[in-house]
Design an enzyme around this catalytic site. Structure first.
Site, short mmCIF file in Angstrom:
data_model
loop_
_atom_site.label_atom_id
_atom_site.label_comp_id
_atom_site.label_asym_id
_atom_site.label_seq_id
_atom_site.Cartn_x
_atom_site.Cartn_y
_atom_site.Cartn_z
N CYS A 129 0.78 -1.15 0.00
CA CYS A 129 0.05 -0.17 0.15
C CYS A 129 0.95 1.02 0.18
O CYS A 129 1.89 1.40 0.64
CB CYS A 129 -0.80 -0.09 1.34
SG CYS A 129 -1.61 1.59 1.40
N ASP A 230 -2.18 14.12 -7.16
CA ASP A 230 -2.45 14.13 -5.64
C ASP A 230 -1.10 14.01 -4.85
O ASP A 230 -1.06 13.97 -3.53
CB ASP A 230 -3.34 12.90 -5.14
CG ASP A 230 -2.61 11.60 -5.52
OD1 ASP A 230 -1.60 11.49 -5.76
OD2 ASP A 230 -3.25 10.52 -5.08
N GLY A 236 4.56 1.91 -11.36
CA GLY A 236 4.35 0.91 -12.14
C GLY A 236 4.29 -0.68 -11.61
O GLY A 236 3.97 -0.56 -10.29
N HIS A 253 -7.33 5.59 -4.74
CA HIS A 253 -6.67 5.36 -6.11
C HIS A 253 -5.95 3.95 -6.18
O HIS A 253 -5.25 3.60 -5.20
CB HIS A 253 -5.66 6.57 -6.10
CG HIS A 253 -6.54 7.87 -6.15
ND1 HIS A 253 -5.73 9.25 -6.08
CD2 HIS A 253 -7.52 8.29 -6.29
CE1 HIS A 253 -6.30 10.17 -5.82
NE2 HIS A 253 -7.76 9.65 -6.06
N GLU A 284 -7.63 -0.97 1.04
CA GLU A 284 -7.88 0.36 1.09
C GLU A 284 -9.23 0.89 1.58
O GLU A 284 -9.22 2.24 1.95
CB GLU A 284 -7.72 0.85 -0.73
CG GLU A 284 -6.23 0.29 -1.13
CD GLU A 284 -4.96 1.04 -0.44
OE1 GLU A 284 -5.23 2.05 0.09
OE2 GLU A 284 -4.00 0.43 -0.51
N MET A 301 -5.23 -5.10 7.22
CA MET A 301 -4.60 -3.62 7.16
C MET A 301 -2.80 -3.80 7.33
O MET A 301 -2.41 -2.84 7.35
CB MET A 301 -4.97 -3.01 8.47
CG MET A 301 -6.53 -2.75 8.01
SD MET A 301 -6.90 -2.05 6.48
CE MET A 301 -5.88 -0.53 6.42
#
Length: 370
Positions: A129, A230, A236, A253, A284, A301
């Protein structure tokens, strides 16, 4: 006897033909239906992961200078382990990098040595993440596992929240979500997100409803590539997979350059770079609800997930955390599913088919012996 032998031989031949007709035991289909993704995916991967070069730093320790350490510092700075006032892009293993390595090792329950040992580097290069583990100097991972006198690990909660414990207000517990219109997602992909949202609503006092109005939705989901405005550019394949913002931002996103896979679909394609979409989506969404990262590996998480793995069931740590924020769904029976749900995206159906074919072959061999 001759007839029995011929019959057994024919049976085995037929079984081998059936066996060869089955595809390898992989389940999940890459969906090239996001506008930023290529229409024809390669059968073999042709990519270099974002952090693959870090493996060349194995054994490096404080005081040494080695090419590539500046990039590792950038990694640790991005995820909060090196603060702005100690950040520099030299290739010297300085005090700030050693401190970062020790904190990282503690967060991920590794031996706290301050050195770049193999196990630490194997953890660092995993896809993860994009949200930081440490925000404004405060870790969002309840790091470390206290051991008792016998060396056993206590089963304690490791869920965490964003600084200030933001959450959706009581007046906004029936949340809407929408997808970026330019992504042109299929019903199959939309369904994955619906299931991911349901996993959280099953345990907490929240509901989620899809809407077509992207501008007014509480939660806005989009796939993007590279710099998308943002301040958190994607990198990638198999680097940062996705990121989400704390309540009430509602922005989720995902990196459009990943080889996303929908588990259980037909027309399977197996690539080492496969990333299970639902696994990342469930993680997410936890951020969207106010949860930070957990140091328990079985928890949703937990910050990292290997490619070609599936991890979608909330662990007790996740449930405890979200219920601390929103309370328990009255219909929730109070029990969690098994905490370890991580597996290869090959899926159960492929394993069942191969097990069945193996049984048929065994029967054929018995007939041959007879």
């Amino acid at each position: 006897m001759k007839f029995g032998f011929q019959f057994a031989s024919a049976a085995i031949t037929a079984l081998l033909l059936v066996f060869s007709s089955f595809p390898p035991p992989v389940s999940g289909r890459f969906f090239p239906n996001i506008t930023s993704l290529p229409r024809d995916l390669p059968l073999k991967p042709n990519f270099t992961t974002a952090w693959e070069s870090f493996q060349n730093l194995s054994g490096c320790r404080a005081g040494e200078k080695l090419d590539g350490l500046s990039k590792l510092k950038k990694y640790f700075h991005h995820f909060g382990y090196i603060p702005d006032n100690a950040y520099n892009l030299t290739d010297l293993f300085d005090d700030s990098l050693e401190s970062a390595v020790k904190t990282y090792q503690k967060n991920f329950n590794l031996n706290v040595t301050g050195q770049l040992d193999d196990r630490t580097l194997r953890q660092i290069v995993l896809p993860r993440c994009g949200n930081a583990d440490i925000v404004n100097g405060s870790t969002t991972m309840n790091s470390g596992r206290p051991a008792n006198s016998t060396g056993q690990i206590h089963s304690v909660g490791r869920y965490s929240f964003f600084p200030g414990t933001p959450r959706w207000p009581a007046s906004r517990r029936d949340l809407t979500y929408a997808f970026l219109p330019n992504n042109q997602l299929s019903p199959e992909v939309r369904s994955v997100f619906g299931t991911a949202f349901d996993r959280w609503s099953e345990v907490a006092t929240l509901t989620f409803t899809e809407t077509d109005n992207y501008l007014t939705a509480d939660i806005r989901v989009g796939f993007f590539s590279g710099d998308h405005g943002d301040g958190e550019a994607f990198d990638g394949a198999l680097g940062t997979l996705a990121h989400a913002f704390s309540p009430p931002s509602g922005r989720l996103h995902l990196d459009g350059d990943e080889n996303w896979v929908v588990a259980g679909s037909n027309g399977d394609i197996a690539l080492p770079s496969a990333v299970d979409l639902e696994s990342v989506a469930v993680h997410e969404i936890g951020h969207l609800l106010g949860l930070g990262h957990s140091s328990i590996e079985s928890a949703i998480m937990y910050p990292t997930i290997s490619s070609r793995t599936r991890k979608v069931e909330l662990a007790q740590d996740d449930i405890d955390g979200v219920q601390q924020l929103y309370g328990s769904n009255p219909n929730f029976n109070g029990t969690s599913t098994p905490s370890i749900q991580e597996r290869d995206t090959s899926g159960a159906h492929g394993e069942e088919r191969w097990g069945f074919v193996t049984l048929l072959l065994a029967v054929g061999l018995i007939l041959l012996c007879v």
